[in-house]
Design a protein around this motif. Structure first.
Motif: not given
Length: 444
Positions: A59-73, A232-238, A307-312
Motif C-alpha cells: 500500500q506504499n505505507v511507511h511505518g514500523h511493526v513493533y513486536y509487543g514484547k510482553k507477549a513472549n519473553k 494504532i496499537g495491537g489487538g490483531f486477531a488470530c 504493535e502486534p504481539g500474539r499475531a506475530l
C-alpha cells in the motif's frame, strides 16, 4: 500413536505437525529437560513479521511493526527482528535492555505502558527510542530528562472516544495542554504523532480512529510540531481453530462439559477473520468516503506504527507437559501433568485455553479405548487446572506420555509463570531445521 481430540482440533503449521510426529524428537527433549517445556519456532515468527511488513509495503505505507514484547519473553524473537529490520515495543527497563542485548538498535524501540519511571525515560533518550506519553506529569518529567540528555521522540496517547473510562491516555483538556508543552519544549521534545490502543479485534474502530487522528496531526503541524506518525496499537486477531468447529462449540457448550461444572465469563474468540496481516490490510483498505486509510496516510505524509504481539507469534510455538498420572473421577478422568497451569496463562483470567491438546503415547502398546479427562497441574491447589474441559483422548494416558498444547507462543507460555513448589520454569526450546532435520537448543 497420537490422535487429536474430536472437539476443537487446533490449526497447526506444517513444522509443528512434523515436530510432534518426528520419531524421538520430543522424547529426546523431554529426557533432557525432565519436566515441562515450550517449543518455539523462529522461522514462523519471521514469516508473520514479513507478512505484516509486506501488507504495508504493497500500500506504499511507511511505518514500523513493533513486536509487543510482553507477549513472549524469548530472546530468539529479538534476534529474528534484528535480522528482518523490525522493531520492538517494550514497557520496562529489563525489556529495553534485553532488546538492546539482542541486537535491536535504540531507534527501533518504542516504549509504551503507563507512568514510566525516570530511569526508563532516561534510557529511551540516551538510545533515541520512541516513547508513548500517557499523562501530563509524565510529559513534564520527559521534558526535564530530555533537557539533561538528548532530544526525546514521543507520541501522545489518545483516550479512545468509545472508551472514555480507560485509565490510559490523555483527556481532551490534557491533550491541548500537552501539545502546548511540546511547542514550548520543541528543542528537547520531538512530537512524532499520536497513539492509541483499542480492546477487541474489530477492523473499523481502528481505521476510524486512525483516520480521525490524521486531522489532529495536521492541526499539530500548524502549531509547528513535526507530527508525522500514528500508532494504532495491537489487538490483531488470530484463529486457533476452524470456523465450523468454533461455531459448533459455542452453540453447544454447557457447564457439564467441564470438570466440576466449571463456568466461564468469557472465552478468547478462537476463530476470527480477518487475522494477522490480513487484518492490517483490511484496516488500510477501510474507507468511509471513497479514499482508503492508506491513501489518506500517504496523502498527508503520515507513517503508520503498530504493535502486534500474539499475531506475530501465531503458529510459532507449542507447550509440552509430561503426564505424571491418571485417575478416574466419577464419569471422567483426571490427568495430572508435570508442571503448573501458570504455564498456560489463559486459566488465570477465568477463561480456558480451548484448542484440544494432543496425547503422545509412549511406553508400548495399550488398548485404544477413548477416555474423557480434564487436565490438572502438579500443585496442591484445586484451581491448578490446565484444561477444565473434559477432553476425549484416544487411550488412557500413562505416566511418561506427553501432552502437547498447540500454538501457545502468544501470551500462554510465560505471562503468569511461577516457581510455586520451587518447580523450575519450563524452558523454551528453539527449534530450527538443518539439512532436512530438526535441531534444538535452549533459548537464552
Amino acid at each position: 500413536m497420537e490422535v487429536i481430540g474430536k472437539t476443537l482440533p487446533a490449526r497447526e503449521k506444517s513444522w509443528a505437525v512434523s515436530a510432534r510426529t518426528d520419531q524421538g524428537l520430543l522424547a529426546q527433549i523431554a529426557h533432557v529437560i525432565d519436566g515441562p517445556f515450550h517449543i518455539i519456532h523462529p522461522q514462523s515468527f519471521s514469516e508473520n513479521l514479513k507478512a505484516f511488513q509486506d501488507a504495508m509495503q504493497v500500500q506504499n505505507v511507511h511505518g514500523h511493526v513493533y513486536y509487543g514484547k510482553k507477549a513472549n519473553k524469548a530472546g530468539t524473537w529479538l534476534r529474528e527482528i534484528a535480522g528482518c529490520g523490525g522493531s520492538v515495543d517494550v514497557a520496562s527497563i529489563p525489556e529495553f535492555v534485553h532488546s538492546l542485548a539482542n541486537g535491536i538498535r535504540g531507534e527501533r524501540i518504542e516504549v509504551t505502558g503507563a507512568a514510566k519511571s525516570n530511569e526508563l525515560l532516561w534510557l529511551a533518550a540516551q538510545h533515541k527510542a520512541l516513547v508513548a506519553i500517557d499523562a501530563l506529569d509524565e510529559l513534564e518529567r520527559a521534558i526535564d530528562i530530555a533537557k539533561q540528555t538528548a532530544p526525546l521522540k514521543i507520541l501522545l496517547r489518545v483516550i479512545p472516544p468509545k472508551a472514555p473510562n480507560s485509565r490510559f491516555g490523555l483527556s481532551e483538556a490534557d491533550m491541548v495542554a500537552a501539545l502546548q508543552k511540546c511547542v514550548e519544549a520543541h528543542q528537547h521534545i520531538i512530537m512524532d504523532g499520536f497513539s492509541f490502543h483499542l480492546d477487541g479485534y474489530a477492523v473499523a474502530p481502528r481505521a476510524e480512529l486512525a483516520s480521525t487522528l490524521i486531522g489532529r496531526c495536521l492541526e499539530a503541524r500548524a502549531l509547528g510540531l513535526p507530527c508525522s506518525a500514528i500508532s494504532i496499537g495491537g489487538g490483531f486477531a488470530c484463529s486457533y481453530v476452524d470456523e465450523e468447529d468454533w461455531r459448533e462449540f459455542q452453540a453447544n457448550v454447557k457447564p457439564a462439559d467441564f470438570h466440576a461444572k466449571k463456568s466461564f465469563t468469557h472465552f478468547y474468540p478462537y476463530h476470527q477473520a480477518p487475522t494477522g496481516a490480513e487484518m492490517l490490510s483490511a484496516i488500510l483498505n477501510w474507507s468511509s468516503d471513497g479514499d482508503t486509510l492508506a491513501l489518506k496516510l500517504n496523502a498527508a505524509g503520515i507513517s503508520l506504527y503498530l504493535e502486534p504481539g500474539r499475531a506475530l507469534l501465531d503458529g510459532a510455538g507449542m507447550s509440552v507437559f509430561p503426564v505424571q498420572g491418571f485417575k478416574r473421577n466419577a464419569e471422567h478422568g483426571i490427568i495430572t501433568v508435570s508442571g503448573l497451569s501458570m504455564s498456560l496463562s489463559e486459566q488465570w483470567k477465568n477463561s480456558e485455553f480451548l484448542p484440544t491438546p494432543i496425547l503422545l503415547q509412549r511406553g508400548g502398546a495399550r488398548p485404544q479405548e477413548t477416555v474423557k479427562a480434564a487436565v490438572g497441574g502438579s500443585s496442591c491447589m484445586e484451581y491448578d487446572v490446565l484444561s477444565w474441559r473434559k477432553i476425549e483422548f484416544p487411550a488412557t494416558p500413562r505416566y511418561g506420555d506427553l501432552l502437547i498444547y498447540p500454538n501457545t507462543a502468544g501470551y500462554q507460555m510465560d505471562k503468569n509463570e511461577s516457581e510455586f513448589h520451587q518447580l523450575p520454569l519450563p524452558p523454551k526450546i528453539v527449534l530450527t531445521e538443518q539439512g532436512g532435520a530438526f535441531v534444538w537448543r535452549v533459548d537464552q
